[in-house]
Every structure is written in C-alpha cells, then in structure tokens.
Write a protein that holds these residues in place. Structure first.
Motif: not given
Length: 300
Positions: A52-69
C-alpha cells in the motif's frame, strides 16, 4: 529524498517480507508454534501495508494535472493513515492473543521455532535498516519503517521465547514479551495516525499565528492581516493564505515585491513555503485572525 532510491528500497523490502512470511508460516506449522504463526500473520499484514505504501509512493510521483492541481503527494499521507490504523488493530489483536496464551499454553518444538525466528529476525532487521534512511523525512516511509521495527521487535520476542522454551520450557515468557511489543507498536501507530489525520484535516502544523501576525505586520505597508489559513499539505509543503490590508497608493509592482518579501520571511522564520496573499484596502480591516463562530473557533 531521492524517490528512485526509495522505490528500490520498497521493492527490496516487499520481496524480503514475502519470504519471511512464507518461512514463518511453514515454521509455525512444523513446530506447532502459535507465536511463529502469529508473527507470520503480523508479517503478512505488513506485506499488505508495504505494498500500500509503495503504491502510494508511486502515485505521489505523478505530475500535477487539471484534476489534481496540487499533485498526488497526499496519496502517501492517506497510506500512512491507513497503515497507522492497521498497526493499531494489529497491536490490539496481539495484546488480546497474548492474554489468552496465559490460559491456553501451546506445546512447541523449540528447535524449529528458534531457527525460523532467528531467520525472521535477521530479515526484519535488514528491512528496517533499508527503510531507516528516508523515515525521518516522509510520513509514509516512516509508517513502513514502524511496521518493520514492530516486526523486528516481535521477532526478538519470538527468538527470546524460543530460547527459553527450547532450553527451559518457560512458555509464559512469550505472552509477556508480546504484550510489551504490542504496547510499543500501539504508541508509535497512534502518533503516525494522528499526524496523518492532522494533515488530512488540514490542521495548523504547530505554526504560531502570533508569530505570523508579527512577521506580516513588520512590513510598514501592511495595516492588518485577516482571513488566515495555515495547513500542511504534505511532508514537503506547509501552506498559508491570508488577506492583508494595505495602503491605497501601492502599485501592482510594489504589491508583487511585498508579497515576495513577506513569503521569504515566513519561509525563513517559520518554514511556510507556499504563501498566497490577497491585498485589500478597507474590507476586513478590523477583523482578527481568529474569531469565535457558534461556540467554536474558526480561521477568518
């Protein structure tokens, strides 16, 4: 924190804990050790928490976008909160099981238990050391590190219990050590959960609002500060927005310089690294930073 290195550590720790879990399940079945089986269940839940932590860590590396400013950094906070709750539940279950073992002792083959528990201890220590480097700077990694630490302490308890069971048949020591480990893990899990909850609730991260007031009003152009919000968005960002009353004759370029100067001072003195200010002339001039609202306190 180097996120590429953290990713490699997560992969290593996940694989190592899968091996630990399989070994302890087999060792518990062969030896008849309830302690080993309980530790295997503990490790199995930790494997889920690490993933769970690993998946969250990978998600946190994603860049900002129009849905997640704001970006995806808060995914790690969500994982830390979930892990903290899981740790609390595990601690309570282990505590209850330890109490029950006083009344229902199990016959255990100490030799097998001792060998498997030592292997588990060594593997847990390696996992703990692998995550220690980034644990201070990231709440999500810290929650994983606490999982590893709790596993290592559990393994120590199982090893000590195995030694006394193998040589002296002292079966009551196992539940005593389990209770002590459960209390320690419960304390650490509570701190992680509350810290993550405060981030999710956008609470003030111990920033002294009187100091904020003094810093902002130290600029002669500012007559009042109101409508203040201070919150921690993630481990890396403390954010603040506020309205300030200024002189009417300030030009746009002067306001821009004022915003920058206030932001730099708030960052250097209080660690607030994302400041948004709105200039006003008369509106809110007499408002305070915090005012009562229907029996509660509300940031204004």
């Amino acid at each position: 924190m180097n996120k590429d290195h953290t990713t490699k550590r997560y992969v290593f720790v996940t694989l190592l804990n899968v091996i630990i879990t399989i070994a302890e399940f087999l060792g518990g079945i062969l030896s008849g050790s309830l302690a080993l089986l309980s530790d295997a269940v503990h490790n199995l839940s930790d494997v889920g928490a690490i993933i769970l932590s690993f998946v969250a860590h990978l998600i946190s590396r994603r860049s900002r976008n129009q849905r997640k400013t704001f970006g995806y950094d808060r995914a790690e906070t969500l994982a830390a909160f979930t892990n903290g709750v899981v740790l609390i539940v595990i601690s309570v279950v282990l505590f209850v099981e330890a109490i029950q073992r006083f009344w229902e002792p199990e016959h255990i083959h100490g030799g097998i238990m001792l060998v498997v528990s030592i292997i588990g201890l060594v593997a847990n220590i390696i996992s703990m050391l692998a995550m220690h480097h980034d644990a201070k700077g990231n709440l999500n990694v810290r929650s994983t590190f606490i999982h590893m630490l709790s596993d290592a302490l559990s393994s120590v308890a199982v090893v000590i219990g195995a030694i006394f069971i193998y040589f002296w048949n002292v079966t009551w020591l196992d539940p005593v050590l389990t209770i002590l480990v459960s209390i320690f893990v419960l304390h650490e899990a509570y701190e992680i959960t509350m810290k993550a909850a405060n981030v999710l609730m956008e609470s003030n991260p111990n920033i002294d609002l009187n100091s904020v007031n003094d810093i902002v009003l130290s600029f002669p152009e500012v007559k009042n500060i109101h409508h203040v919000h201070v919150w921690r968005y993630s481990d890396d960002f403390i954010m603040m927005d506020a309205h300030i009353n200024v002189d009417r004759n300030l030009h746009a370029d002067e306001l821009e310089n004022l915003y920058q100067d206030i932001g730099k001072k708030l960052k250097s003195e209080l660690g607030i690294n994302h400041v948004t200010l709105q200039a006003e002339c008369e509106r809110g001039r007499n408002d305070k930073m915090i005012v009562p609202c229907r029996g509660t306190m509300r940031i204004r």
